[in-house]
Design an enzyme around this catalytic site. Structure first.
Site, mmCIF file in Angstrom:
data_model
loop_
_atom_site.group_PDB
_atom_site.id
_atom_site.type_symbol
_atom_site.label_atom_id
_atom_site.label_comp_id
_atom_site.label_asym_id
_atom_site.label_seq_id
_atom_site.Cartn_x
_atom_site.Cartn_y
_atom_site.Cartn_z
ATOM 1 N N HIS A 1 27.912 28.524 90.640
ATOM 2 C CA HIS A 1 27.997 27.317 91.467
ATOM 3 C C HIS A 1 29.412 26.749 91.414
ATOM 4 C CE1 HIS A 1 25.663 23.417 92.733
ATOM 5 N NE2 HIS A 1 26.336 23.944 93.720
ATOM 6 N N ASP B 1 28.650 24.287 86.846
ATOM 7 C CA ASP B 1 27.682 25.267 86.362
ATOM 8 C C ASP B 1 27.940 26.645 86.975
ATOM 9 O OD1 ASP B 1 26.842 23.784 88.732
ATOM 10 O OD2 ASP B 1 24.943 24.834 88.654
ATOM 11 N N GLU C 1 18.490 29.249 88.752
ATOM 12 C CA GLU C 1 18.764 28.146 87.833
ATOM 13 C C GLU C 1 18.308 28.517 86.422
ATOM 14 O OE1 GLU C 1 19.857 24.886 88.423
ATOM 15 O OE2 GLU C 1 19.878 24.749 90.616
#
Length: 273
Positions: free
Chosen positions: A173, A183, A102
């Site tokens: 993603h 994303d 992330e």
């Protein structure tokens, strides 16, 4: 940067690596993919705290702050809850076999007057906002730039992980959950990132095999589009681009003798890498 007992370590002062713990994780797994996300949060700290919250029912292996600091929350041989319902080619349920990274970034922004606001109403400076079209959408939106420090940290991390676990595929993603997620979005340099990471030249192409018989090659990305004809099981095609769960592919030989067909669309679940 190296991996010791499935945890990231370093001997270099310039590499900023931290470790936190979360109960939001599953059992053992053997990583085969790396999945890139943005946090859609206000800061790396807030996202890390959220991933540590049992009520979140979400986590990632890694969070990368905008200054390049890397925080690991889950060992690389354990399942983190970053992918949710997910599918790509003939793979499903990516929490079971992928490492989730992330990057601290609010994601899509909304223009209100002369201001650019996140979904949680935080304002972002115009000099770091870019109007760009997401690959699964037809109209542009506003997005917040990643920092050079983030991209460099992510690249070095992925270098380490691909070597350690022999990982050959990095996806966003938005590749594995295209209807639900956007994303890491259009400002993450995915194609050049992967080309540099795997040493591929610009003309390198992924080859897929048709995994069932009588697969339609369509004129567009959906069953509503007319079919050029069908391919038999074992036919090989070359990947060009994706749209939602459909792949535009090049045909390695013209299977349709009465038509000059060089490419068409096939649903990704009907192809095997």
């Amino acid at each position: 940067m190296k991996v010791t007992n499935h945890r990231l370590t370093t001997n270099h002062v310039s590499e900023k690596i931290k470790h936190e713990t979360t109960k939001n994780k599953g059992g053992r797994m053997n990583p085969q993919f790396i999945i890139i996300h943005f946090t859609a949060g206000s800061s790396a700290t807030s996202s890390i705290n959220w991933f540590k919250n049992p009520n979140a029912r979400a986590s990632a292996h890694i969070v990368i702050a905008r200054d390049g600091t890397i925080t690991q929350l889950v060992d690389f041989n354990q399942k983190a809850w970053h992918a949710g319902q997910s599918q790509w080619a003939n793979f499903r349920g990516f929490n079971d076999f992928s490492i989730g990274i992330e990057l601290d970034n609010p994601g899509r922004l909304h223009k209100v007057g002369n201001r650019y606001l996140s979904w949680f109403k935080q304002e972002y400076p115009i000099e770091n906002v870019v109007e760009a079209r997401h690959k699964h959408e037809s109209t542009p939106s506003f997005w917040y730039e990643y920092t050079q420090e983030q991209i460099e940290a992510c690249f070095e991390l992925c270098q380490t992980l691909t070597k350690k676990y022999n990982i050959q595929i990095v996806l966003g993603h938005d590749d594995i959950a295209p209807y639900r997620k956007d994303d890491p979005g259009p400002l993450f340099p995915m194609e050049s990132f992967k080309a540099k990471l795997f040493g591929r030249t610009g003309d390198s192409i992924d080859t897929y095999t048709v995994n069932t018989d009588k697969v339609n090659v369509r004129k567009g990305p959906g069953t509503s589009f007319e079919s050029y004809g069908t391919l038999s099981k074992g036919s090989k095609v070359e990947f060009v681009k994706s749209q939602n769960e459909w792949f535009l592919v090049s045909l390695l030989e013209n299977k349709f003798k009465d038509q000059d067909v060089t490419s068409g669309w096939i649903h990704s679940r009907l192809l095997q890498k």
